[in-house]
Design a protein around this motif. Structure first.
Motif, PDB file in Angstrom:
ATOM      1  N   ALA A 352      -0.869  73.739 -19.409  1.00 28.07           N
ATOM      2  CA  ALA A 352       0.696  73.740 -20.433  1.00 28.07           C
ATOM      3  C   ALA A 352       1.867  73.871 -20.084  1.00 28.07           C
ATOM      4  O   ALA A 352       2.778  73.170 -19.784  1.00 28.07           O
ATOM      5  CB  ALA A 352      -0.262  73.686 -21.220  1.00 28.07           C
ATOM      6  N   ALA A 353       1.953  75.096 -19.388  1.00 29.41           N
ATOM      7  CA  ALA A 353       2.938  75.878 -18.950  1.00 29.41           C
ATOM      8  C   ALA A 353       3.802  74.950 -18.245  1.00 29.41           C
ATOM      9  O   ALA A 353       4.776  74.774 -17.889  1.00 29.41           O
ATOM     10  CB  ALA A 353       3.185  77.409 -18.487  1.00 29.41           C
ATOM     11  N   ARG A 394       3.213  72.661 -29.347  1.00 30.76           N
ATOM     12  CA  ARG A 394       2.068  71.017 -28.932  1.00 30.76           C
ATOM     13  C   ARG A 394       1.842  71.934 -27.951  1.00 30.76           C
ATOM     14  O   ARG A 394       0.908  70.484 -27.325  1.00 30.76           O
ATOM     15  CB  ARG A 394       3.185  70.016 -28.838  1.00 30.76           C
ATOM     16  N   PRO A 395       2.561  72.347 -26.972  1.00 25.87           N
ATOM     17  CA  PRO A 395       1.908  72.587 -25.744  1.00 25.87           C
ATOM     18  C   PRO A 395       0.758  73.555 -25.719  1.00 25.87           C
ATOM     19  O   PRO A 395      -0.581  73.870 -24.922  1.00 25.87           O
ATOM     20  CB  PRO A 395       3.256  73.593 -24.447  1.00 25.87           C
ATOM     21  N   PHE A 396       0.521  74.399 -26.379  1.00 23.70           N
ATOM     22  CA  PHE A 396      -0.353  75.103 -26.899  1.00 23.70           C
ATOM     23  C   PHE A 396      -2.384  74.562 -27.109  1.00 23.70           C
ATOM     24  O   PHE A 396      -2.742  74.663 -26.739  1.00 23.70           O
ATOM     25  CB  PHE A 396      -0.346  76.272 -28.154  1.00 23.70           C
ATOM     26  N   ILE A 397      -1.584  73.145 -27.900  1.00 25.41           N
ATOM     27  CA  ILE A 397      -2.529  72.022 -28.675  1.00 25.41           C
ATOM     28  C   ILE A 397      -2.945  71.189 -26.935  1.00 25.41           C
ATOM     29  O   ILE A 397      -3.883  71.091 -27.411  1.00 25.41           O
ATOM     30  CB  ILE A 397      -2.122  71.270 -29.363  1.00 25.41           C
ATOM     31  N   ALA A 398      -2.052  71.113 -26.447  1.00 27.06           N
ATOM     32  CA  ALA A 398      -2.629  70.116 -24.958  1.00 27.06           C
ATOM     33  C   ALA A 398      -3.944  70.900 -24.708  1.00 27.06           C
ATOM     34  O   ALA A 398      -4.437  70.394 -23.936  1.00 27.06           O
ATOM     35  CB  ALA A 398      -1.473  69.813 -24.315  1.00 27.06           C
ATOM     36  N   THR A 459       1.101  67.868 -21.934  1.00 28.73           N
ATOM     37  CA  THR A 459       2.620  68.620 -22.085  1.00 28.73           C
ATOM     38  C   THR A 459       2.995  67.288 -22.286  1.00 28.73           C
ATOM     39  O   THR A 459       4.533  67.620 -22.672  1.00 28.73           O
ATOM     40  CB  THR A 459       1.872  69.836 -21.416  1.00 28.73           C
ATOM     41  N   TYR A 460       3.388  67.229 -20.711  1.00 30.71           N
ATOM     42  CA  TYR A 460       4.533  66.669 -20.322  1.00 30.71           C
ATOM     43  C   TYR A 460       5.172  65.748 -21.109  1.00 30.71           C
ATOM     44  O   TYR A 460       6.069  64.825 -21.029  1.00 30.71           O
ATOM     45  CB  TYR A 460       4.226  65.861 -18.534  1.00 30.71           C
ATOM     46  N   PHE A 461       3.745  64.353 -21.458  1.00 28.86           N
ATOM     47  CA  PHE A 461       4.072  62.465 -22.348  1.00 28.86           C
ATOM     48  C   PHE A 461       4.159  63.026 -23.909  1.00 28.86           C
ATOM     49  O   PHE A 461       4.335  62.623 -24.312  1.00 28.86           O
ATOM     50  CB  PHE A 461       3.189  62.420 -21.638  1.00 28.86           C
ATOM     51  N   TRP A 462       3.339  64.396 -24.045  1.00 21.58           N
ATOM     52  CA  TRP A 462       3.813  64.381 -25.784  1.00 21.58           C
ATOM     53  C   TRP A 462       4.203  65.915 -26.291  1.00 21.58           C
ATOM     54  O   TRP A 462       5.187  65.509 -27.480  1.00 21.58           O
ATOM     55  CB  TRP A 462       2.029  64.006 -26.605  1.00 21.58           C
TER      56      TRP A 462
END
Length: 486
Positions: A352-353, A394-398, A459-462
């Motif tokens: 995600a990061a 959102r990145p954490f969810i991803a 992460t990249y797309f959402w």
């Protein structure tokens, strides 16, 4: 180097002031990335100002601890901090804040007792976590060397390297006893000697030959091999602490130095051999077998749930209560399925990061993203979680979704792990010390790539775009009645 030391000292001073000063601290310990304060009054800590400090990644209040996340420089900062606390004793038991000691309710007492137990267990295991991880990697490398023919089991190189890899596990009772005694404020050396007694070669031989210590009617008390064990020595350290304090009160001062160790050693060794050791060993084996049962029910679903939710425990600093379970698995079984499952949650945070870093065109965000990714590749997720993933949400969810995918396939393919260190740096941990590189290792590589890609792509797309704003820290409310000096 001098600049670094000065910066750590200044940061330690600022942290100390913002948690309410020395007078507000019951005790402070640390783990891999966090300073864990037991404060007398949490309300005296200025949380917002602490979060604004350069070098502080975040604040977590959990498990009756006020946790300041400072990353991998925690050792240096802790040294500077304790130098500012002359009245603090590192050996002191990791106690909960004073207000919890005075709880009169049943739940209050249970809560306090639980925190005491967790504090001692983590305090016993934490100082040797890195050594355990390093030893596991050495074992894996040794397995590669022997299966490939570079090293022969009859050679001197194998003998020495194997000793390097196995020593920390073999003498684990001594190390655990010493650390537990320090945390309890007991006698570390006396406890370590008791650890040596239960590991004495002739004792181990008696256990191997299934000899009995004694029999009382139909009840037999067999010798038990305590090599690689954890929990019996934690309880032994507690017994040493209790007994030594009481024996010293009973004995005249002029014979204390000789007879106190004799009495304490005799009682604790007897209790450990006859009662606590066997019972705790059976319970430990039961926990390990219980995990196997859960995996046998539906390993894929179990793995997905655990890996997907594990980093939430990291957020609240509760993951340190689970680590002794891994160590217990490694100590008793030599491997841990649970460690393999949660390892991929670290890879998920890295992915995600990385997704944020790749997509962002902002230099600061890119720097934070890549720094968090590299740290997670090395097994530490806090920089990724607090620097990027949680602050954009959102990145954490991803990352959690990617981790769940990794955990699902880990359970489905029954991937196993022979060392406590995970993520990219820990890939050698998936090498079977007996069989060498086999399908287990390649499954781990495949799942690592899958977890990384899934987390990164989501992460990249959402999960991120440069129009999103990083979560802002709240402004500290101003007290209109207070005069602030210019």
């Amino acid at each position: 180097m001098a600049k670094k030391e000065t910066d750590y000292k200044q940061l330690a001073e600022e942290i100390l002031a913002l948690v309410g000063g020395e007078e507000n601290i019951d005790n402070v310990i640390h783990c891999i990335t966090r300073l864990r304060f037991y404060l007398k009054d949490d309300s005296k800590a200025d949380k917002e100002s602490l979060e604004d400090l350069s070098g502080v990644m975040g604040i977590v209040e959990a498990n009756n601890q006020f946790q300041v996340i400072v990353g991998q420089a925690v050792d240096e900062i802790y040294k500077e901090l304790t130098a500012l606390l002359p009245n603090q004793q590192e050996e002191k038991e990791a106690e909960s804040p004073s207000r919890f000691k005075d709880q009169k309710t049943f739940m209050g007492k249970v809560r306090y007792g639980f925190n005491q137990v967790i504090g001692v267990i983590t305090g016993a295991v934490m100082p040797i976590i890195h050594i355990l991880a390093a030893s596991g990697i050495i074992k894996s490398v040794l397995a590669i060397g022997t299966t490939s023919g570079w090293i022969t089991e009859s050679g001197s190189a194998y003998l020495i390297i194997n000793a390097m890899a196995d020593t920390v596990f073999y003498f684990l009772p001594i190390l655990i006893g010493y650390n537990a005694a320090k945390r309890l404020g007991g006698n570390p050396v006396l406890t370590a000697v008791i650890g040596g007694v239960i590991m004495y070669p002739s004792i181990l031989e008696a256990a191997e030959e299934e000899l009995l210590i004694l029999s009382v009617g139909p009840v037999d008390f067999p010798y038990v091999a305590y090599t690689y064990s954890i929990f019996p020595m934690i309880l032994a350290a507690w017994l040493v602490k209790i007994l030594e304090d009481r024996v010293r009160k009973w004995l005249p001062s002029y014979i204390q130095s000789i007879f106190t160790p004799i009495i304490v050693m005799s009682i604790v060794v007897a209790v450990t051999f006859l009662f606590t050791g066997p019972v705790i060993t059976w319970i430990s084996l039961g926990l390990a077998e219980g995990l196997q049962v859960l995996l046998s029910w539906n390993a894929a679903i179990f793995g997905g749930i655990i890996a997907g939710l594990y980093q939430i425990l990291v957020i609240f600093g509760l993951h340190w209560g689970i680590i002794p379970i891994y160590v217990n698995d490694f100590a008793l079984l030599g491997y841990s399925y649970l460690s393999a499952i949660v390892s991929f949650s670290i890879v998920g945070q890295a992915g995600a990061a990385l997704g944020v870093a790749v997509k962002s065109k902002k230099p600061k965000i890119k720097e934070l993203g890549y720094a968090g990714t590299i740290s997670a590749f090395c097994g530490i997720t806090e920089p990724a979680i607090y620097g990027i993933n949680l602050r954009f949400r959102r990145p954490f969810i991803a990352a959690s979704i990617g981790s769940a995918v990794g955990g699902f396939f880990t359970g489905l393919l029954r991937v196993n792990m022979w060392s406590i260190i995970g993520s990219i740096i820990g890939l050698p941990s998936y090498i079977d010390p007996d069989a060498g590189i086999n399908s287990n290792f390649w499954y781990a590589v495949m799942i690592t790539i899958l977890t990384l890609v899934v987390s990164c792509l989501i992460t990249y797309f959402w999960g991120y775009n440069d129009d999103m704003k990083m979560e802002q820290k709240r402004e500290k409310p101003k007290n209109p009645g207070k005069v602030v000096p210019e």
